[in-house]
Design an enzyme around this catalytic site. Structure first.
Site, PDB file in Angstrom:
ATOM      1  N   ASP A  72       0.853  -1.182   0.000  1.00  0.00           N
ATOM      2  CA  ASP A  72       0.000   0.000   0.000  1.00  0.00           C
ATOM      3  C   ASP A  72       0.890   1.234   0.000  1.00  0.00           C
ATOM      4  O   ASP A  72       1.918   1.267   0.684  1.00  0.00           O
ATOM      5  CB  ASP A  72      -0.896  -0.005   1.243  1.00  0.00           C
ATOM      6  N   LEU A  73       0.493   2.258  -0.752  1.00  0.00           N
ATOM      7  CA  LEU A  73       1.281   3.483  -0.798  1.00  0.00           C
ATOM      8  C   LEU A  73       1.302   4.221   0.540  1.00  0.00           C
ATOM      9  O   LEU A  73       2.132   5.105   0.739  1.00  0.00           O
ATOM     10  CB  LEU A  73       0.739   4.421  -1.887  1.00  0.00           C
ATOM     11  N   SER A 139      -1.634  14.103 -13.790  1.00  0.00           N
ATOM     12  CA  SER A 139      -3.011  14.215 -14.275  1.00  0.00           C
ATOM     13  C   SER A 139      -3.286  15.598 -14.850  1.00  0.00           C
ATOM     14  O   SER A 139      -2.742  16.604 -14.377  1.00  0.00           O
ATOM     15  CB  SER A 139      -3.981  13.948 -13.120  1.00  0.00           C
ATOM     16  N   GLU A 141      -5.827  17.118 -14.280  1.00  0.00           N
ATOM     17  CA  GLU A 141      -6.501  17.864 -13.220  1.00  0.00           C
ATOM     18  C   GLU A 141      -5.562  18.875 -12.558  1.00  0.00           C
ATOM     19  O   GLU A 141      -6.018  19.788 -11.865  1.00  0.00           O
ATOM     20  CB  GLU A 141      -7.049  16.897 -12.164  1.00  0.00           C
ATOM     21  N   TYR A 163      -7.732  15.988  -4.776  1.00  0.00           N
ATOM     22  CA  TYR A 163      -7.022  15.035  -5.637  1.00  0.00           C
ATOM     23  C   TYR A 163      -5.967  15.754  -6.471  1.00  0.00           C
ATOM     24  O   TYR A 163      -4.804  15.334  -6.534  1.00  0.00           O
ATOM     25  CB  TYR A 163      -8.021  14.328  -6.551  1.00  0.00           C
ATOM     26  N   PHE A 202     -16.237   6.674 -12.705  1.00  0.00           N
ATOM     27  CA  PHE A 202     -15.834   7.695 -13.665  1.00  0.00           C
ATOM     28  C   PHE A 202     -16.959   7.902 -14.674  1.00  0.00           C
ATOM     29  O   PHE A 202     -17.607   6.949 -15.111  1.00  0.00           O
ATOM     30  CB  PHE A 202     -14.545   7.276 -14.372  1.00  0.00           C
ATOM     31  N   ARG A 205     -17.532   5.687 -18.023  1.00  0.00           N
ATOM     32  CA  ARG A 205     -17.959   4.300 -17.802  1.00  0.00           C
ATOM     33  C   ARG A 205     -19.320   4.265 -17.123  1.00  0.00           C
ATOM     34  O   ARG A 205     -20.116   3.339 -17.361  1.00  0.00           O
ATOM     35  CB  ARG A 205     -16.919   3.571 -16.945  1.00  0.00           C
ATOM     36  N   LYS A 206     -19.614   5.260 -16.296  1.00  0.00           N
ATOM     37  CA  LYS A 206     -20.936   5.334 -15.681  1.00  0.00           C
ATOM     38  C   LYS A 206     -22.012   5.432 -16.767  1.00  0.00           C
ATOM     39  O   LYS A 206     -23.058   4.784 -16.691  1.00  0.00           O
ATOM     40  CB  LYS A 206     -21.017   6.553 -14.762  1.00  0.00           C
TER      41      LYS A 206
END
Length: 348
Positions: A72-73, A139, A141, A163, A202, A205-206
């Site tokens: 895990d990060l 990203s 973003e 994020y 996302f 895909r939703k």
């Protein structure tokens, strides 16, 4: 520009986030190039390897080049242990808390995993395999409230979510390790990239997953947020090739990966539903707007819950540098991407 490997693998890669969309495509790409691949998997009460099950099946049938390790990060000791075991030539940090909407509700966790997780992995790499090449998944973003369109590697960042702020830290610390320690560490600023493996949280895909259920009579409509948000959407399979190319370059640099085209969520819906034989007509305004299909069936509704506290209206990338220096080109266009996702979700 590209690197040819012998039939027997000579390189070892470590991928965090191997069970995600990008991790699955990247693992398949690297195995196809003869790599030995180690993947970091978060421990959970139920298996989450569905995206790579076909690769695991090959492993069970005698292909022993794929190794999965729990880690895990947020856990330094697990990262140190895995890097020691794998001693990779290339490290791809694809893991993150990547749900932008959720990051507003769990900002501290997002910062810990998405931001500090990068420095934990960088430090493990520096201490154990300092000559390894390191890829950090950045990203679009980062640009948020974009100061120019299209965005290039020189465009100033303006993150608009926890994020994005965490990704900005990860970007900066990756560059810092490159400049401070001489590591081959790069950031790939990937604009939105989708596929049939995209998570259902996302929006793309939703939409296609809901469409599949509507066609099967299992769902009546899909609820969405800002229909007019515009994104530069590409195919994840094309984008993981760019990740690999960045680590084959002569020197470490940061690159934007994008198609250079923008389409709105509204346009994504229109093409998806039209392709499936349910053309959309829009009625109403604002949160009262609905997408109506044949026989006046309400197929798309607006739910204010899905609007972000700080909206990101337009993202469009300029990938000239990657195209020129890496020889990268996107192969799947927007229409093909939408149709690929619709076809896949029809079959589930």
């Amino acid at each position: 520009m590209s690197k040819t490997l012998p039939d027997k693998y000579s390189n070892t890669a470590l991928i965090t986030g191997i069970t995600g969309q990008d991790g699955a495509y990247l693992a398949e790409l690297l195995l196809g190039k003869g790599y030995e691949v180690w993947g970091v998997v978060r421990r959970s009460s139920s298996p989450n390897t569905s995206r790579i099950d076909h690769i695991l099946q090959s492993h069970e049938n005698g292909d022993s080049r794929l190794h999965l390790e729990f880690g895990d990060l947020s856990d330094t000791s697990s990262l140190n242990r895995i890097v020691e075991s794998a001693r990779p030539d290339e490290v791809y940090n694809l893991a993150a808390q990547s749900d932008v909407h959720a990051s507003f509700e769990i900002p501290e966790y997002t910062g810990d995993v998405t931001g500090l997780g990068a420095v934990r992995l960088l430090e493990a790499t520096r201490r154990v395999v300092p000559d390894a090449k390191f890829y950090q998944a950045s990203s679009s973003e980062l640009y948020g409230l974009a100061h120019e369109t299209p965005q290039s590697e020189q465009t100033r960042f303006h993150p608009r979510s926890p994020y994005a702020a965490a990704k900005a830290y990860a970007f900066a610390i990756t560059r810092n390790y490159r400049e401070s320690y001489g590591m081959f560490a790069v950031n790939g600023i990937l604009f939105n990239h989708e596929s049939p493996l995209r998570g259902e949280n996302f929006v793309t895909r939703k939409i296609t997953r809901a469409l599949g259920r509507i066609l099967a009579g299992e769902q009546e409509h899909v609820s969405l947020g800002n229909l007019d948000a515009k994104r530069d959407w590409g195919f994840a399979g094309d984008y993981v090739e760019a990740m690999w190319l960045m680590l084959q370059a002569e020197k470490p640099e940061d690159y934007i990966i994008a198609t250079g085209e923008t389409h709105s969520v509204r346009q994504f819906c229109e093409h998806a539903f039209d392709y499936a034989g349910l053309p959309i007509t829009w009625k109403g305004e604002g949160v009262d707007e609905v997408g109506v299909g044949p026989e006046n069936q309400e197929l798309i509704r607006i739910n204010p819950h899905y609007f972000r506290p700080a909206e990101v209206d337009v993202l469009k990338g300029d990938a000239t540098k990657a195209k020129t220096q890496l020889g990268w080109q996107p192969k799947v266009n927007f229409q093909q991407l939408v149709e690929m996702m619709v076809d896949a979700d029809r079959e589930i």
